[in-house]
Structures are given as C-alpha cells and as structure tokens.
Motif scaffolding. Structure first.
Motif, PDB file in Angstrom:
ATOM      1  N   LYS A 385      -0.956  33.802  17.660  1.00 46.83           N
ATOM      2  CA  LYS A 385      -2.074  32.856  16.964  1.00 46.83           C
ATOM      3  C   LYS A 385      -1.542  31.373  17.125  1.00 46.83           C
ATOM      4  CE  LYS A 385      -3.574  36.222  13.405  1.00 46.83           C
ATOM      5  NZ  LYS A 385      -3.584  36.685  12.225  1.00 46.83           N
ATOM      6  N   ILE A 386      -0.465  31.098  16.783  1.00 43.81           N
ATOM      7  CA  ILE A 386       0.011  29.634  17.135  1.00 43.81           C
ATOM      8  C   ILE A 386      -0.192  29.240  18.372  1.00 43.81           C
ATOM      9  CG2 ILE A 386       2.094  28.187  16.940  1.00 43.81           C
ATOM     10  CD1 ILE A 386       3.039  30.061  14.803  1.00 43.81           C
ATOM     11  N   GLU A 387       0.207  30.165  19.281  1.00 46.93           N
ATOM     12  CA  GLU A 387       0.092  29.746  21.040  1.00 46.93           C
ATOM     13  C   GLU A 387      -1.349  29.397  21.304  1.00 46.93           C
ATOM     14  OE1 GLU A 387       2.798  31.279  23.665  1.00 46.93           O
ATOM     15  OE2 GLU A 387       3.191  33.048  22.299  1.00 46.93           O
ATOM     16  N   ARG A 388      -2.145  30.334  20.721  1.00 49.84           N
ATOM     17  CA  ARG A 388      -3.912  30.154  21.179  1.00 49.84           C
ATOM     18  C   ARG A 388      -4.297  28.915  20.432  1.00 49.84           C
ATOM     19  NH1 ARG A 388      -4.163  35.677  20.056  1.00 49.84           N
ATOM     20  NH2 ARG A 388      -5.088  35.190  17.948  1.00 49.84           N
ATOM     21  N   TYR A 389      -3.871  28.668  19.194  1.00 43.73           N
ATOM     22  CA  TYR A 389      -4.404  27.255  18.706  1.00 43.73           C
ATOM     23  C   TYR A 389      -4.023  26.089  19.209  1.00 43.73           C
ATOM     24  CZ  TYR A 389      -5.508  24.305  14.587  1.00 43.73           C
ATOM     25  OH  TYR A 389      -5.936  23.303  13.917  1.00 43.73           O
ATOM     26  N   LEU A 390      -2.537  26.183  19.694  1.00 47.77           N
ATOM     27  CA  LEU A 390      -2.254  24.985  20.618  1.00 47.77           C
ATOM     28  C   LEU A 390      -2.829  24.805  21.893  1.00 47.77           C
ATOM     29  CD1 LEU A 390       1.812  24.920  19.694  1.00 47.77           C
ATOM     30  CD2 LEU A 390      -0.010  23.446  18.639  1.00 47.77           C
ATOM     31  N   ASP A 391      -3.178  25.970  22.534  1.00 51.38           N
ATOM     32  CA  ASP A 391      -3.926  25.899  23.846  1.00 51.38           C
ATOM     33  C   ASP A 391      -5.073  25.198  23.505  1.00 51.38           C
ATOM     34  OD1 ASP A 391      -1.777  27.135  25.192  1.00 51.38           O
ATOM     35  OD2 ASP A 391      -2.722  28.981  25.124  1.00 51.38           O
ATOM     36  N   GLU A 392      -5.845  25.677  22.283  1.00 50.84           N
ATOM     37  CA  GLU A 392      -7.040  24.698  22.030  1.00 50.84           C
ATOM     38  C   GLU A 392      -7.151  23.183  21.613  1.00 50.84           C
ATOM     39  OE1 GLU A 392      -8.808  27.053  19.064  1.00 50.84           O
ATOM     40  OE2 GLU A 392      -9.215  28.978  20.138  1.00 50.84           O
ATOM     41  N   ARG A 393      -6.143  22.945  20.894  1.00 47.20           N
ATOM     42  CA  ARG A 393      -6.005  21.807  20.458  1.00 47.20           C
ATOM     43  C   ARG A 393      -4.936  20.826  21.304  1.00 47.20           C
ATOM     44  NH1 ARG A 393      -7.511  21.197  15.283  1.00 47.20           N
ATOM     45  NH2 ARG A 393      -7.253  18.994  15.394  1.00 47.20           N
ATOM     46  N   GLU A 394      -4.223  21.543  22.059  1.00 48.72           N
ATOM     47  CA  GLU A 394      -3.331  20.779  22.821  1.00 48.72           C
ATOM     48  C   GLU A 394      -2.106  19.930  21.788  1.00 48.72           C
ATOM     49  OE1 GLU A 394      -4.620  17.612  25.161  1.00 48.72           O
ATOM     50  OE2 GLU A 394      -5.751  19.159  26.710  1.00 48.72           O
ATOM     51  N   GLU A 395      -2.664  19.444  20.756  1.00 44.82           N
ATOM     52  CA  GLU A 395      -1.641  18.667  19.828  1.00 44.82           C
ATOM     53  C   GLU A 395      -1.967  19.013  18.593  1.00 44.82           C
ATOM     54  OE1 GLU A 395       0.779  14.556  18.621  1.00 44.82           O
ATOM     55  OE2 GLU A 395      -0.168  15.004  20.517  1.00 44.82           O
ATOM     56  N   MET A 402       0.178  25.597  10.343  1.00 47.54           N
ATOM     57  CA  MET A 402       0.549  26.803   9.622  1.00 47.54           C
ATOM     58  C   MET A 402      -0.740  27.106   8.814  1.00 47.54           C
ATOM     59  SD  MET A 402       4.110  25.201   8.451  1.00 47.54           S
ATOM     60  CE  MET A 402       4.518  26.149   6.959  1.00 47.54           C
ATOM     61  N   ILE A 403      -1.552  26.234   8.401  1.00 46.74           N
ATOM     62  CA  ILE A 403      -2.543  26.785   7.492  1.00 46.74           C
ATOM     63  C   ILE A 403      -3.823  27.497   8.385  1.00 46.74           C
ATOM     64  CG2 ILE A 403      -4.278  26.115   5.736  1.00 46.74           C
ATOM     65  CD1 ILE A 403      -2.150  24.195   4.618  1.00 46.74           C
ATOM     66  N   GLU A 404      -4.176  26.723   9.392  1.00 45.37           N
ATOM     67  CA  GLU A 404      -5.588  27.145  10.332  1.00 45.37           C
ATOM     68  C   GLU A 404      -5.099  28.437  11.082  1.00 45.37           C
ATOM     69  OE1 GLU A 404      -8.009  25.883  10.315  1.00 45.37           O
ATOM     70  OE2 GLU A 404      -7.784  24.091   8.929  1.00 45.37           O
ATOM     71  N   THR A 405      -3.848  28.917  11.498  1.00 43.66           N
ATOM     72  CA  THR A 405      -3.598  29.986  11.965  1.00 43.66           C
ATOM     73  C   THR A 405      -3.348  31.024  11.190  1.00 43.66           C
ATOM     74  OG1 THR A 405      -1.223  29.414  11.984  1.00 43.66           O
ATOM     75  CG2 THR A 405      -2.701  28.760  13.885  1.00 43.66           C
ATOM     76  N   GLN A 416       4.607  31.785   9.573  1.00 42.08           N
ATOM     77  CA  GLN A 416       4.170  30.919  10.528  1.00 42.08           C
ATOM     78  C   GLN A 416       5.107  29.770  10.786  1.00 42.08           C
ATOM     79  OE1 GLN A 416       1.888  33.060  11.093  1.00 42.08           O
ATOM     80  NE2 GLN A 416       0.664  31.569  12.175  1.00 42.08           N
ATOM     81  N   LEU A 417       5.779  29.571   9.832  1.00 37.17           N
ATOM     82  CA  LEU A 417       7.218  28.559  10.059  1.00 37.17           C
ATOM     83  C   LEU A 417       8.299  29.204  10.824  1.00 37.17           C
ATOM     84  CD1 LEU A 417       8.086  25.696   9.577  1.00 37.17           C
ATOM     85  CD2 LEU A 417       9.340  26.434   7.260  1.00 37.17           C
ATOM     86  N   LEU A 418       8.428  30.470  10.695  1.00 32.24           N
ATOM     87  CA  LEU A 418       9.242  31.305  11.522  1.00 32.24           C
ATOM     88  C   LEU A 418       8.847  31.280  13.161  1.00 32.24           C
ATOM     89  CD1 LEU A 418      10.187  34.178   9.423  1.00 32.24           C
ATOM     90  CD2 LEU A 418      11.853  32.491  10.095  1.00 32.24           C
ATOM     91  N   GLY A 419       7.407  31.436  13.210  1.00 28.95           N
ATOM     92  CA  GLY A 419       6.892  31.360  14.537  1.00 28.95           C
ATOM     93  C   GLY A 419       6.798  30.121  15.166  1.00 28.95           C
ATOM     94  N   ILE A 420       6.931  29.000  14.642  1.00 27.95           N
ATOM     95  CA  ILE A 420       6.753  27.814  15.070  1.00 27.95           C
ATOM     96  C   ILE A 420       8.393  27.354  15.310  1.00 27.95           C
ATOM     97  CG2 ILE A 420       6.863  25.257  14.626  1.00 27.95           C
ATOM     98  CD1 ILE A 420       4.558  25.733  12.762  1.00 27.95           C
ATOM     99  N   SER A 421       9.209  27.972  14.622  1.00 27.70           N
ATOM    100  CA  SER A 421      10.760  27.722  14.862  1.00 27.70           C
ATOM    101  C   SER A 421      11.035  28.426  16.030  1.00 27.70           C
ATOM    102  CB  SER A 421      11.579  28.353  13.597  1.00 27.70           C
ATOM    103  OG  SER A 421      11.375  27.342  12.518  1.00 27.70           O
TER     104      SER A 421
END
Length: 462
Positions: A385-395, A402-405, A416-421
């Motif tokens: 989910k985090i990777e797809r969200y960043l593909d859409e937003r770029e930044e 964390m909240i939107e995903t 989500q914080l573990l995923g980002i780490s």
C-alpha cells in the motif's frame, strides 16, 4: 433416613461451622505443602515413613503406648518398631514434628508431645486413605472395581445411615459395578483359558451377590429421604448392572464347569444331526447365564491344553482354497515355460556429466543477497500500500502516508511505520526533512513533534 443429610454442599456457607471445617482442611493442605518442600513426594518410601511417624504419635495419644516426651524418643521408638534400611534421621523427625506443630496437629509441651483434635481427625483420615488404597491394589483389576463398590456400600452404611453424607456413594457404587462388568466381559476369554480361574470366578460371583444385597439395602434406606425421586434412575440403573454382572459371572462359571465335565463325558458311537444343529444354533448368541459356549469361548478354553495336543486341535480357521486348474490351463503353463525367452534390452550409455565454471562479480552477489533479503522482508511486512501510494504521489509526508494508507488508529500506525522503516532500510525510499506539514486527526501522538516533519519518496532506479 427421614431427615436431611448433613452435607457441606447443602449447608449455608456463612455458618461458622463451615469456616472451621474449611480451616481444618487448610491445615491438611499446609502439612502436605510443607512435606512436599521436604522431598516427601520424590519417594513413596518417604511418605510411608511420614505415615509411620504419625501412627506412633496416634498410638501414644490414645494411651496404647507410653507418652512421647521429645523428638528423640519418637526417633528411637521408630527404630524399635519398624524395619527400615534407611530410617529418617533425628533431624528429619524434628522437621516433621515442627511441621505438625506449626499446623496445630500436635502440641509440643515440656513433658510430652500431645495430639490435638484436628490432628487426630486428619491423621486418622490419612491412615484410612492409605489402608483403603493398599486393600484396593491388592486386588486384581476386576476385584478392584468390586472392592471399591463394596467400600462405597460400607461408607454409605457408616455415614449416610447416621445422617452424615458420605458423598455420591450410590452413584459411585453403580459406576464401579459397571466397570467390573466391562472388565469381566473383556477378560472373559482370558479367564476361560486359565486353568486356575474357577476360584477367582466364584469369588467374583459371591462379590456380585453380596453387592446386590447391599445395594438393595442402601436403596431401601434412601427411599424415605427427600431426594428419593432423584434416586429412581439410580435404582433402575444399579439393579440392571448388578443383574447383568451376576448373570455374566454365573454364565462363566457354568461354561467353565461344562468344559470340565465334557472331558469326563463318555463318547457315543453315533452322532445325532438334530442335536448338533441345536447346539450350533445355541452357540450363535447364547444368553449371559447360559452354559453353552460360543465359538470364541470354546477355542479359548481349549488353550488350557488339558491333554496333549488339545491346544493344537483348537487352532481352527477358515481357509479359502484356489479352484483346481483345468488341463488346458496346465498345457498353456507348460508351453509358456518351455518357450519363455526373457526380454533383453540394449545397454544405454551413461553420458558423462560436464561441469562449466562461471565467474560472477562480487557486486552481483551483493545485489542478489539484497534482493533476497528484501523479498523476505516483504513476506513478513506488508509494504504494497505504501509503495502504490508513493507511486501515485511521488512524494508525501510521513504522517500523511501512514494515515492515508491505513487509518488513524494506533495499531495501524505501528504497522505502517514498520513498513516505511523496511522500505528505507532496503533503499527503496528516501526521507527528507520538511519545514511545514499538515495536521491530522489521530489516536496517537509523536514523542518528538519534529519527527513528523519528514517527507518520503521513492528512489530513482539507477
């Protein structure tokens, strides 16, 4: 029996007598707990030595022997009374005396060790329990169930008839009779194959008759109490079980005697087919008390080998013979054997295995290891989910991601914080400080507010 039985389960728990009763049992638990810390339960002999010591105290308390004035007197009295290859030491006897005194079972006075009231009742209960268990284990498996049923009847007579509840003795008695019946049926063939089983069968039968009489006496006594309606089912069940047990024991004795008498029966010169048919039909499903054996019982009795060759004669089993061969099948078989030629296949050459060497750069190996590590990380942490969200937003801001995903809950924030780490550790994304970030409604807060002023974006592939 026309009054209500005294039972701890039917007495109001606020009465002081109930509290005093429970305190007595607590002292028993205290003694057992202290003994367990002294390794009594590590060896059955240690428990036997403890029972011997309290028996000596009991005898002295009743005036059967001289008073015990000290632990040393008790120690030497133990040596004089019992044969023990490894008797308890003086220190061990002193420990047991201190345990009994601390739980108010005995009182250590200046001139003697005196037994207290609670100690007398608890010691007697332990001794009776040990003697009951010894008598139980001296019986065989069938005799144990019948012994326990008889003890239930005696307990009912000793307690229930005096207005004190002895427990669910009637139900226990019937249950033990049922167990004895099941065991007797299971061991039926074994007992019939034993030459010396007749005295045991007679004892079992006498016990069944005795129990039938005692159960009837117990049921008659309970007919006038207020719970007599509840006992109607027990009465029917108990009568049925004892009738079944008596019939089973009688039938086994009859069969045993019938087998023994067969050997003295003179042989006749003629066979009556009608009598043989009648005997076989009776063997099919004889009643419990019948002297007619079925086929299994007959074969089992023959295993006694009363005369030479009898056991061998008893090995009867159905055999299925193959049908006879025709002359044509025999002719085909002979022709096949005469003209048989084995099939010979050509030997296949085994190709030699060739190995080729290949040189790989160190960086390629590092890249492969990193890729496998990242796949293992993704298998345990969901980062899609985090990777797809960043593909859409770029930044995006870290708190926004964390909240939107996921959601604004605390648990989702941790995941989500573990995923980002994980993404940052595997160089999939990069983080950058940011001066101004949005505020979001959430169930959690940052320990340091500056930590949320971060934005993340995917790294560009080289």
């Amino acid at each position: 029996m026309d009054r209500k039985l005294i039972s701890i389960f039917k007495t109001d728990h606020v009465k002081p007598e109930v509290a005093r009763t429970m305190r007595d049992l607590i002292t028993l638990a205290g003694v057992m707990k202290d003994l367990s810390s002294q390794a009594v339960f590590d060896s059955p002999l240690e428990m036997l030595r403890f029972l011997r010591i309290i028996e000596l105290i009991n005898e002295a308390g009743f005036g059967q022997t001289e008073p015990i004035d000290s632990e040393e007197t008790l120690y030497y009295r133990y040596l004089d009374r019992f044969t023990d290859d490894d008797p308890p030491s003086k220190g061990r006897v002193r420990q047991i005396i201190n345990i009994l005194a601390s739980n108010n079972w005995i009182s250590k006075q200046s001139y003697q060790i005196k037994m207290m009231s609670v100690g007398k009742r608890m010691m007697d209960a332990l001794t009776r329990l040990a003697n009951d268990s010894l008598a139980y284990y001296l019986e065989d498996d069938i005799g144990r169930s019948l012994f326990q049923a008889r003890r239930d009847a005696e307990i009912s007579e000793a307690y229930d008839d005096k207005g004190i509840s002895g427990g669910n003795v009637l139900a226990s008695m019937i249950h033990n009779v049922k167990e004895a019946n099941d065991l007797l049926r299971e061991r039926e063939l074994e007992l019939l194959a034993d030459r010396n089983a007749l005295p045991q069968l007679q004892v079992i039968h006498m016990l069944m008759e005795d129990l039938e009489r005692k159960l009837q006496e117990r049921l008659n006594e309970f007919q006038t109490i207020e719970d007599s309606l509840v006992l109607s089912t027990l009465m029917q069940k108990g009568t049925a079980e004892l009738a079944k047990g008596t019939s089973l024991s009688v039938g086994m004795i009859n069969k045993y005697l019938q087998f023994m008498n067969v050997q003295q029966t003179p042989l006749k010169t003629s066979i009556s087919p009608e009598k043989v048919r009648t005997f076989i039909s009776k063997m099919f499903n004889p009643p419990l008390e019948s002297e007619i054996p079925n086929a299994h019982q007959l074969l089992s009795f023959m295993e006694q080998d009363q005369y030479v060759g009898e056991a061998l004669d008893g090995i009867w089993m159905p055999v299925k013979y193959a049908s006879q061969l025709s002359y044509m099948d025999i002719e085909k078989g002979i022709e096949f054997l005469e003209n048989y030629e084995p099939v010979v296949t050509e030997m296949e050459e085994v190709e030699a295995v060739e190995f080729h060497g290949e040189t790989i750069e160190v960086q390629s190996i590092v890249d492969l290891v990193d890729e496998e590590s990242w796949l293992l990380t993704k298998a345990s942490i969901d980062t899609e989910k985090i990777e797809r969200y960043l593909d859409e937003r770029e930044e995006a801001e870290i708190e926004e991601t964390m909240i939107e995903t996921s959601s604004a809950s605390w648990g989702d924030a941790i995941r989500q914080l573990l995923g980002i780490s994980a993404l940052e550790a595997n160089k999939i994304i990069q983080t950058m400080p940011k001066d101004e970030v949005k505020e979001y409604e959430k169930e959690w807060e940052w320990i340091k507010d500056d930590e949320r002023k971060t934005s993340i974006r995917k790294r560009k592939s080289e």
